[in-house]
Every structure is written in C-alpha cells, then in structure tokens.
Design a protein around this motif. Structure first.
Motif, PDB file in Angstrom:
ATOM      1  N   CYS A  18       5.119  11.175   2.813  1.00 47.14           N
ATOM      2  CA  CYS A  18       3.980  11.624   2.002  1.00 47.14           C
ATOM      3  C   CYS A  18       4.030  10.963   0.622  1.00 47.14           C
ATOM      4  CB  CYS A  18       3.988  13.140   1.875  1.00 47.14           C
ATOM      5  SG  CYS A  18       2.605  13.789   0.914  1.00 47.14           S
ATOM      6  N   ARG A  21       2.954   7.348   0.924  1.00 52.30           N
ATOM      7  CA  ARG A  21       1.498   7.203   1.085  1.00 52.30           C
ATOM      8  C   ARG A  21       0.786   7.369  -0.263  1.00 52.30           C
ATOM      9  NH1 ARG A  21       2.425  10.426   5.672  1.00 52.30           N
ATOM     10  NH2 ARG A  21       1.480  12.213   4.624  1.00 52.30           N
ATOM     11  N   ILE A  22       1.208   8.341  -1.040  1.00 51.82           N
ATOM     12  CA  ILE A  22       0.606   8.562  -2.362  1.00 51.82           C
ATOM     13  C   ILE A  22       0.823   7.336  -3.248  1.00 51.82           C
ATOM     14  CG2 ILE A  22       0.784   9.904  -4.498  1.00 51.82           C
ATOM     15  CD1 ILE A  22       1.413  12.343  -2.681  1.00 51.82           C
ATOM     16  N   ALA A  24       1.358   4.271  -2.278  1.00 49.50           N
ATOM     17  CA  ALA A  24       0.579   3.152  -1.740  1.00 49.50           C
ATOM     18  C   ALA A  24      -0.873   3.232  -2.192  1.00 49.50           C
ATOM     19  CB  ALA A  24       0.667   3.127  -0.215  1.00 49.50           C
ATOM     20  N   VAL A  25      -1.439   4.436  -2.200  1.00 49.20           N
ATOM     21  CA  VAL A  25      -2.822   4.611  -2.667  1.00 49.20           C
ATOM     22  C   VAL A  25      -2.931   4.265  -4.152  1.00 49.20           C
ATOM     23  CG1 VAL A  25      -4.643   6.323  -3.098  1.00 49.20           C
ATOM     24  CG2 VAL A  25      -3.464   6.272  -0.899  1.00 49.20           C
ATOM     25  N   ILE A  26      -1.986   4.718  -4.943  1.00 54.69           N
ATOM     26  CA  ILE A  26      -1.984   4.397  -6.376  1.00 54.69           C
ATOM     27  C   ILE A  26      -1.877   2.885  -6.575  1.00 54.69           C
ATOM     28  CG2 ILE A  26      -0.659   4.611  -8.521  1.00 54.69           C
ATOM     29  CD1 ILE A  26       0.015   7.496  -7.600  1.00 54.69           C
ATOM     30  N   ASP A  27      -1.022   2.232  -5.814  1.00 57.12           N
ATOM     31  CA  ASP A  27      -0.860   0.782  -5.899  1.00 57.12           C
ATOM     32  C   ASP A  27      -2.168   0.059  -5.556  1.00 57.12           C
ATOM     33  OD1 ASP A  27       0.700  -1.588  -6.321  1.00 57.12           O
ATOM     34  OD2 ASP A  27       0.784  -1.814  -4.124  1.00 57.12           O
ATOM     35  N   GLU A  28      -2.840   0.512  -4.500  1.00 58.92           N
ATOM     36  CA  GLU A  28      -4.124  -0.086  -4.117  1.00 58.92           C
ATOM     37  C   GLU A  28      -5.164   0.084  -5.216  1.00 58.92           C
ATOM     38  OE1 GLU A  28      -5.484   1.331  -0.313  1.00 58.92           O
ATOM     39  OE2 GLU A  28      -3.524   0.945   0.607  1.00 58.92           O
ATOM     40  N   LEU A  29      -5.186   1.267  -5.851  1.00 61.92           N
ATOM     41  CA  LEU A  29      -6.131   1.498  -6.942  1.00 61.92           C
ATOM     42  C   LEU A  29      -5.864   0.557  -8.110  1.00 61.92           C
ATOM     43  CD1 LEU A  29      -6.312   5.407  -6.959  1.00 61.92           C
ATOM     44  CD2 LEU A  29      -8.104   3.813  -6.265  1.00 61.92           C
ATOM     45  N   ARG A  32      -7.019  -2.945  -7.240  1.00 58.31           N
ATOM     46  CA  ARG A  32      -8.473  -3.072  -7.219  1.00 58.31           C
ATOM     47  C   ARG A  32      -9.084  -2.953  -8.613  1.00 58.31           C
ATOM     48  NH1 ARG A  32     -11.205   1.777  -4.849  1.00 58.31           N
ATOM     49  NH2 ARG A  32     -11.254   2.346  -7.022  1.00 58.31           N
TER      50      ARG A  32
END
Length: 177
Positions: A18, A21-22, A24-29, A32
């Motif tokens: 978990c 995943r959190i 990874a989402v922060i990294d993607e943001l 971008r």
C-alpha cells in the motif's frame, strides 16, 4: 477513532505494498506536473562554477509585462511577437538585451551595459560559450544564437571599471529566448 488493525503500524515499520502504491502515485504526479528540467545538470554546473568565482555578483531580472516566469523564477521565456527587452540589475551594473529573430530558429542579441565602458560579455548555453566585446558605450551584439535555448550572460568589466568599484564578474539568471 482509530481502527485497531492499524494501531500496530508505525513509522518504523517497513514499507508495504500500500505504501509503495501511494509513493508511485505521488511520483507520477511529480513527473506529470513538475518534471525535472532537462537542463538541470547545466544549471547545477553553472552554480558550481559561479561559486568558484571570487568576486561574482548575480544580477536580478527587472520584470516588465509580457514575460512568463516558470519554475519559481528560474526560467524566463520571452513572449512571441515584437522583440522584447530584458533588463538585469545588480548594485553596480545594468544590462539590457533585446533578442531579435533573424532567420528561422536563429536570434541576434543586441545588448547594452551601464555604466559605459569596456566589457567582455560571455553567453553560456547548452551548445557552448560565445564571447563578445562591448564598444566604449557598453553596446554589444551576439549573432547566430539558436531560438528557444537557455542562455546565461557573464559580464566581465575591464580593469579600469573594476578600479572604479565594479565587481570582476556579473552573472544573470538563465533565460530562454
């Protein structure tokens, strides 16, 4: 109210799926919305070289209307249309430059430095370094510059101006022309 099954999880516990995943989402943001600048290495190298200069002054940008500041003042982009002048100031020197398109993807940079006198002007870009010398009124021209590149000016007053109190080196923030 806390859930009993989460009470055993603490900040010293290893990352679980978990957490990954959190992150990874922060990294993607970040990738971008605020990507690492392509020229970050050049900026860092310039800053390190600047620290090596003993008597360098950094000139700030006078911000006239029509310019777009990006990434917290680290990049200035000249708008399209008529040529716009950019003015840099520090306590002893003022530099004004006007980029002018001369061919497809090529610029000419007309510049003036005050106080009047002799200066060596160095323009640094990812493509390398070029130099020009001012006339006695402080005017200089650099031609054949690529459009859309980051540039940084390094101004070196002659010995007579340095004896009058001007710093040995003045640098400008990086601008994209």
């Amino acid at each position: 109210m806390t859930r009993p099954e989460l009470e055993s999880q603490g900040e010293t516990e290893p990352l679980d799926s978990c957490d990954r995943r959190i992150l990874a989402v922060i990294d993607e943001l970040h990738d971008r919305d605020d990507p690492i600048p392509d020229d970050l290495n050049e900026r860092v190298l310039f800053a390190l070289e600047l620290e090596a200069e003993l008597d360098a002054r950094v000139a700030g940008i006078s911000r006239p209307a029509g310019f777009t500041l990006v990434r917290g003042d680290t990049e200035l982009t000249v708008g399209q249309g008529d040529p716009a002048s950019i003015t840099f100031d520090c306590e002893a020197v003022t530099v004004m430059v006007t980029p002018r398109p001369v061919a497809v993807q090529e610029l000419r940079l007309d510049g003036w430095i005050g106080p009047e006198g002799g200066y060596v002007v160095e323009i640094r870009s990812p493509e390398g370094t070029r130099r020009a010398t001012t006339d006695e009124s402080g005017r200089f021209v650099l031609e054949g510059l690529p459009h859309g590149e980051m540039f940084q000016l390094v101004i070196r007053p002659d010995e007579a101006l340095q004896r009058e109190g001007l710093p040995a080196v003045v640098v400008t923030p990086a601008v994209r022309l």
